[in-house]
Design an enzyme around this catalytic site. Structure first.
Site, PDB file in Angstrom:
ATOM      1  N   GLY A  46       0.848  -1.193   0.000  1.00 14.04           N
ATOM      2  CA  GLY A  46       0.000   0.000   0.000  1.00 14.04           C
ATOM      3  C   GLY A  46       0.874   1.230   0.000  1.00 14.04           C
ATOM      4  N   GLN A  51       2.921  10.035   1.534  1.00 14.10           N
ATOM      5  CA  GLN A  51       4.199   9.341   1.758  1.00 14.10           C
ATOM      6  C   GLN A  51       5.251   9.658   0.695  1.00 14.10           C
ATOM      7  OE1 GLN A  51       2.126   5.312   2.436  1.00 14.10           O
ATOM      8  NE2 GLN A  51       3.933   5.196   3.719  1.00 14.10           N
ATOM      9  N   CYS A  93       5.105   0.134   8.153  1.00  3.40           N
ATOM     10  CA  CYS A  93       4.844   1.320   7.332  1.00  3.40           C
ATOM     11  C   CYS A  93       6.149   1.754   6.684  1.00  3.40           C
ATOM     12  CB  CYS A  93       4.294   2.448   8.203  1.00  3.40           C
ATOM     13  SG  CYS A  93       3.889   3.938   7.271  1.00  3.40           S
ATOM     14  N   LEU A  94       6.100   2.043   5.406  1.00  4.84           N
ATOM     15  CA  LEU A  94       7.318   2.448   4.684  1.00  4.84           C
ATOM     16  C   LEU A  94       7.839   3.801   5.184  1.00  4.84           C
ATOM     17  CD1 LEU A  94       6.109   1.345   1.151  1.00  4.84           C
ATOM     18  CD2 LEU A  94       7.722   0.148   2.646  1.00  4.84           C
ATOM     19  N   HIS A 135      -5.310   1.705   6.752  1.00  8.29           N
ATOM     20  CA  HIS A 135      -3.965   2.250   7.025  1.00  8.29           C
ATOM     21  C   HIS A 135      -3.645   3.392   6.060  1.00  8.29           C
ATOM     22  CE1 HIS A 135       0.484   1.572   8.009  1.00  8.29           C
ATOM     23  NE2 HIS A 135       0.533   2.309   6.943  1.00  8.29           N
ATOM     24  N   GLU A 136      -3.971   3.177   4.775  1.00 11.47           N
ATOM     25  CA  GLU A 136      -3.664   4.218   3.775  1.00 11.47           C
ATOM     26  C   GLU A 136      -4.573   5.429   3.930  1.00 11.47           C
ATOM     27  OE1 GLU A 136      -0.874   1.610   2.936  1.00 11.47           O
ATOM     28  OE2 GLU A 136      -0.932   3.745   2.562  1.00 11.47           O
ATOM     29  N   HIS A 139      -3.332   7.661   6.498  1.00 10.85           N
ATOM     30  CA  HIS A 139      -2.254   8.557   6.017  1.00 10.85           C
ATOM     31  C   HIS A 139      -2.851   9.847   5.448  1.00 10.85           C
ATOM     32  CE1 HIS A 139       1.555   6.491   6.473  1.00 10.85           C
ATOM     33  NE2 HIS A 139       1.131   5.407   5.889  1.00 10.85           N
TER      34      HIS A 139
HETATM   35  O1  K2U Z   1       1.582   2.701   4.218  1.00  9.16           O
HETATM   36  C1  K2U Z   1       2.517   1.954   3.997  1.00  9.16           C
HETATM   37  O2  K2U Z   1       3.691   2.209   4.288  1.00  9.16           O
HETATM   38  C2  K2U Z   1       2.228   0.648   3.365  1.00  9.16           C
HETATM   39  C3  K2U Z   1       2.400  -0.518   4.275  1.00  9.16           C
HETATM   40  C4  K2U Z   1       1.114  -1.269   4.091  1.00  9.16           C
HETATM   41  C5  K2U Z   1       0.665  -2.078   5.227  1.00  9.16           C
HETATM   42  C6  K2U Z   1      -0.404  -1.630   5.989  1.00  9.16           C
HETATM   43  C7  K2U Z   1      -0.898  -2.408   7.001  1.00  9.16           C
HETATM   44  C8  K2U Z   1      -0.339  -3.648   7.259  1.00  9.16           C
HETATM   45  C9  K2U Z   1       0.752  -4.085   6.512  1.00  9.16           C
HETATM   46  C10 K2U Z   1       1.254  -3.298   5.477  1.00  9.16           C
HETATM   47  C11 K2U Z   1       3.674  -1.209   3.753  1.00  9.16           C
HETATM   48  O3  K2U Z   1       3.362  -1.993   2.668  1.00  9.16           O
HETATM   49  S1  K2U Z   1       4.590  -2.027   4.966  1.00  9.16           S
HETATM   50  C12 K2U Z   1       5.652  -3.095   4.167  1.00  9.16           C
HETATM   51  C13 K2U Z   1       5.011  -4.424   3.863  1.00  9.16           C
HETATM   52  C14 K2U Z   1       5.241  -5.035   2.660  1.00  9.16           C
HETATM   53  C15 K2U Z   1       4.658  -6.249   2.366  1.00  9.16           C
HETATM   54  C16 K2U Z   1       3.836  -6.888   3.288  1.00  9.16           C
HETATM   55  C17 K2U Z   1       3.579  -6.276   4.499  1.00  9.16           C
HETATM   56  C18 K2U Z   1       4.189  -5.040   4.809  1.00  9.16           C
HETATM   57 ZN    ZN Z   2       2.024   3.536   6.117  1.00 10.77          ZN
END
Ligand code: K2U
Ligand code: ZN
Length: 172
Positions: A46, A51, A93-94, A135-136, A139
Site C-alpha cells: 500500500g 508518503q 509502514c514504509l 492504514h492508507e 495517512h
Molecule cells: O503505508 C505503507 O507504508 C504501506 C504498508 C502497508 C501495510 C499496511 C498495514 C499492514 C501491513 C502493510 C507497507 O506496505 S509495509 C511493508 C510491507 C510489505 C509487504 C507486506 C507487508 C508489509
Molecule cells: Zn504507512
C-alpha cells in the site's frame, strides 16, 4: 513513470490532512503511476500520496505486490462508508522504518472512491485488504499506525524508532 522518495516519520506532510482531488488531470495520473512503481519497488502492499510528499487524497493498494494486475487498486478521495467488528494484526509502514506492531482495526469496511477514469468504485473489504485500505486512508488524515498504539507503547517505541531512523538514513 519514476520512483519517488518515500518520506519518513517526522516530516510535516505525514501529519497533515491531505487535500481532495477535484480534477483528475495528467499530474494526478502521473502521480498514481509513480506511486504504483514506488510501492512495488519498496516493496509494499500500500502507499498514500502524502508518503511521497504530495498532500492529496490518493492511495494505491496491491496485496500481490505487482504479481497480479487485477489486484491493483488506485483510489481517489476514498471515504469509509461502513465499519464493522474488530481485528488485531501486525502492521508496518514504509514511512516508519523497522517498526512492526499489532494494531486494532475494524474487521470489515466499505470504502467509496474514484478510479483514474473518474468512475465511482465501492469496495467491501475484510482481513488484510481492510487493514491496508484503512492504514492508507489514515495517512490521508495525517495519522500513522503508531498513533493507534497505547501511549505507553508509543513511549517504549521512541528509542527503537530513533535507532531505526539513524539506520535508514545511513542507507542514504
Ligand atoms: O503505508 C505503507 O507504508 C504501506 C504498508 C502497508 C501495510 C499496511 C498495514 C499492514 C501491513 C502493510 C507497507 O506496505 S509495509 C511493508 C510491507 C510489505 C509487504 C507486506 C507487508 C508489509
Ligand atoms: Zn504507512
Amino acid at each position: 513513470m519514476s520512483k519517488r522518495e518515500i518520506i519518513k516519520i517526522g516530516h510535516p506532510t505525514l501529519s497533515q490532512k491531505a487535500e481532495p482531488i477535484n480534477n483528475i488531470n495528467q499530474e494526478i495520473v502521473d502521480l498514481a503511476k509513480d506511486m504504483v512503481e514506488t510501492m512495488h519497488q519498496a516493496p509494499g502492499i500500500g502507499l498514500a500520496a502524502p508518503q511521497v510528499n504530495v498532500s492529496r487524497r490518493l492511495i494505491t493498494v496491491d496485496l500481490s505486490v505487482g504479481e497480479k494486475k487485477d489486484e491493483l487498486i488506485v483510489m481517489i478521495n476514498p471515504e469509509i462508508l461502513e465499519e464493522e467488528g474488530e481485528m488485531i494484526g501486525e502492521e508496518g509502514c514504509l514511512s516508519v522504518p523497522g517498526i512492526y506492531e499489532k494494531v486494532l482495526r475494524p474487521a470489515r469496511i466499505v470504502v467509496r472512491g474514484y478510479n483514474l477514469d473518474e468512475q465511482e468504485i465501492i469496495i467491501e473489504a475484510r482481513d488484510l485488504l481492510a487493514r491496508v485500505l484503512y492504514h492508507e486512508i489514515d495517512h490521508l488524515n495525517g495519522k500513522l499506525f503508531i498513533d493507534r498504539l497505547s501511549p505507553l507503547k508509543r513511549r517504549l517505541l521512541k528509542n527503537r524508532l530513533k535507532k531505526e531512523m539513524a539506520k535508514s538514513e545511513g542507507k542514504g
